[in-house]
Design an enzyme around this catalytic site. Structure first.
Site, PDB file in Angstrom:
ATOM      1  N   GLY A   1       0.843  -1.210   0.000  1.00 48.29           N
ATOM      2  CA  GLY A   1       0.000   0.000   0.000  1.00 48.29           C
ATOM      3  C   GLY A   1       0.871   1.252   0.000  1.00 48.29           C
ATOM      4  O   GLY A   1       0.654   2.190  -0.788  1.00 48.29           O
ATOM      5  N   HIS A   2       1.898   1.251   0.868  1.00 52.80           N
ATOM      6  CA  HIS A   2       2.812   2.407   0.906  1.00 52.80           C
ATOM      7  C   HIS A   2       3.582   2.512  -0.416  1.00 52.80           C
ATOM      8  O   HIS A   2       3.810   3.614  -0.917  1.00 52.80           O
ATOM      9  CB  HIS A   2       3.820   2.252   2.053  1.00 52.80           C
ATOM     10  CG  HIS A   2       3.193   2.225   3.415  1.00 52.80           C
ATOM     11  ND1 HIS A   2       3.128   1.090   4.183  1.00 52.80           N
ATOM     12  CD2 HIS A   2       2.617   3.218   4.142  1.00 52.80           C
ATOM     13  CE1 HIS A   2       2.532   1.363   5.327  1.00 52.80           C
ATOM     14  NE2 HIS A   2       2.212   2.643   5.335  1.00 52.80           N
TER      15      HIS A   2
ATOM     16  N   GLN B   1      -9.410   9.979   7.881  1.00 48.11           N
ATOM     17  CA  GLN B   1      -8.143  10.725   7.994  1.00 48.11           C
ATOM     18  C   GLN B   1      -7.934  11.602   6.756  1.00 48.11           C
ATOM     19  O   GLN B   1      -7.606  12.787   6.857  1.00 48.11           O
ATOM     20  CB  GLN B   1      -6.991   9.725   8.147  1.00 48.11           C
ATOM     21  CG  GLN B   1      -5.616  10.309   7.925  1.00 48.11           C
ATOM     22  CD  GLN B   1      -4.501   9.319   8.231  1.00 48.11           C
ATOM     23  OE1 GLN B   1      -4.242   9.040   9.389  1.00 48.11           O
ATOM     24  NE2 GLN B   1      -3.835   8.807   7.215  1.00 48.11           N
TER      25      GLN B   1
ATOM     26  N   SER C   1      -2.727  -3.443   5.561  1.00 52.23           N
ATOM     27  CA  SER C   1      -2.580  -2.562   6.709  1.00 52.23           C
ATOM     28  C   SER C   1      -1.378  -3.061   7.501  1.00 52.23           C
ATOM     29  O   SER C   1      -1.146  -4.273   7.582  1.00 52.23           O
ATOM     30  CB  SER C   1      -3.837  -2.648   7.589  1.00 52.23           C
ATOM     31  OG  SER C   1      -3.544  -2.190   8.903  1.00 52.23           O
TER      32      SER C   1
HETATM   33  O1  PAF Z   1      -1.759   7.002   8.015  1.00 50.72           O
HETATM   34  C1  PAF Z   1      -0.727   7.041   8.713  1.00 50.72           C
HETATM   35  O2  PAF Z   1       0.173   6.227   8.565  1.00 50.72           O
HETATM   36  C2  PAF Z   1      -0.582   8.101   9.784  1.00 50.72           C
HETATM   37  O3  PAF Z   1      -1.808   8.404  10.356  1.00 50.72           O
HETATM   38  C3  PAF Z   1       0.103   9.386   9.262  1.00 50.72           C
HETATM   39  C4  PAF Z   1      -0.720  10.067   8.187  1.00 50.72           C
HETATM   40  C5  PAF Z   1       1.474   9.035   8.702  1.00 50.72           C
HETATM   41  C6  PAF Z   1       0.284  10.372  10.416  1.00 50.72           C
HETATM   42  O4  PAF Z   1       1.050   9.843  11.447  1.00 50.72           O
END
Ligand code: PAF
Length: 273
Positions: A33-34, A150, A182
């Site tokens: 995902g990242h 978020q 996740s």
């Molecule tokens: O989604 C995340 O991994 C965290 O909430 C973030 C946006 C890096 C903030 O710490």
């Protein structure tokens, strides 16, 4: 790849850069995902910066801050292989001082859905994202659609505080069997992982209903709750893209969100229709 941990040093390094900057903030334990966020940032910008910072202020007392997966070496390797230009890897004391100035999430939107059972969580998220954006001053910042609330609150912060970074939402990446990726999936035992599949299955059932033109929110939520049973459900909601409840799915303007527990792990997922 340059690794910088000091915010002032990073600001200094970026001071005279004229290139467009794509920024991917993370808490580490990087997964596909990242990597998809990084890929998109690379496609759209000349320089890509990733931050890895396990932000303590977004964890409530008793949550998993201490056991949150840490994979520093693997994360550095992934960033390097993904073509990241700068990895920002600060310590907590680089980011936070004493008697802090901090942001508060909006009273309504910050305290519904995940905010109901995690009050103050989004204060911590917004505060750290604001700090990180001020350090990096990116052209674009990339966030996963999986954390839809978020994403919504960060977009609202950008708008309401007249900030100029463009927020880019990126699609959720899933395992072949549908489980949304996740960092917290590592907490799941194999039987809990099986249970967790009910979450994506419930969203799939909603998608099928919508494809059959069944658009009534109550009817869809009822079916989703049946699919999710016997998981502990925190919420199943059908909202428009402004995060307001809607009685019927509006194609092109709807997010269906679920948060449920598999074992002791809270898992989020959603679909955008
Ligand atoms: O989604 C995340 O991994 C965290 O909430 C973030 C946006 C890096 C903030 O710490």
């Amino acid at each position: 790849m340059k690794i910088i941990s000091n915010p002032v040093e990073l600001k200094e390094y970026l001071k005279y850069k004229k290139e467009s900057i794509g920024f991917v903030p993370t808490m580490g334990a990087l997964h596909e995902g990242h990597i998809s966020l990084i890929k998109k940032a690379k496609e759209e910008n000349e320089l890509v910066i990733v931050s890895i910072f396990l932000n303590p202020t977004q964890f409530l007392k008793g949550e998993d801050l201490d056991k949150y997966p840490k994979k520093d070496d693997a994360d550095k390797h992934i960033c390097k292989l993904s073509g990241v230009d700068v990895l920002f890897f600060p310590h907590s004391y680089d980011i936070y001082g004493d008697d802090e100035v901090s942001l508060s999430a909006p009273n309504v939107r910050g305290y519904v859905l995940e905010g109901t059972s995690r009050p103050s969580h989004f204060n911590g998220v917004l505060t750290v994202v604001m700090k990180l954006l001020n350090i990096v001053n990116p052209t674009r910042a990339y966030f996963g659609k999986k954390d839809a609330q978020q994403l919504n609150l960060i977009s609202l912060m950008i708008k309401q505080l007249f900030m100029s970074t463009l927020i880019v939402p990126v699609d959720t990446v899933r395992e072949n069997d549908g489980l949304a990726l996740s960092s917290r999936n590592v907490y799941l035992s194999s039987s809990e992982r099986k249970d967790a599949l009910k979450i994506s299955a419930s969203l799939h059932s909603a998608g099928i209903m919508v494809s059959k033109n069944i658009l009534d929110s109550k009817e869809i939520i009822k079916k989703m709750r049946e699919v999710l049973s016997p998981l502990e459900i925190f919420y199943v909601e059908i909202l428009n893209r402004d995060f307001e409840q809607i009685s019927h799915v509006e194609i092109g303007n709807t997010v269906i969100l679920v948060e449920a527990k598999a074992g002791t792990t809270r898992l989020l997922d959603n679909i955008w229709l």
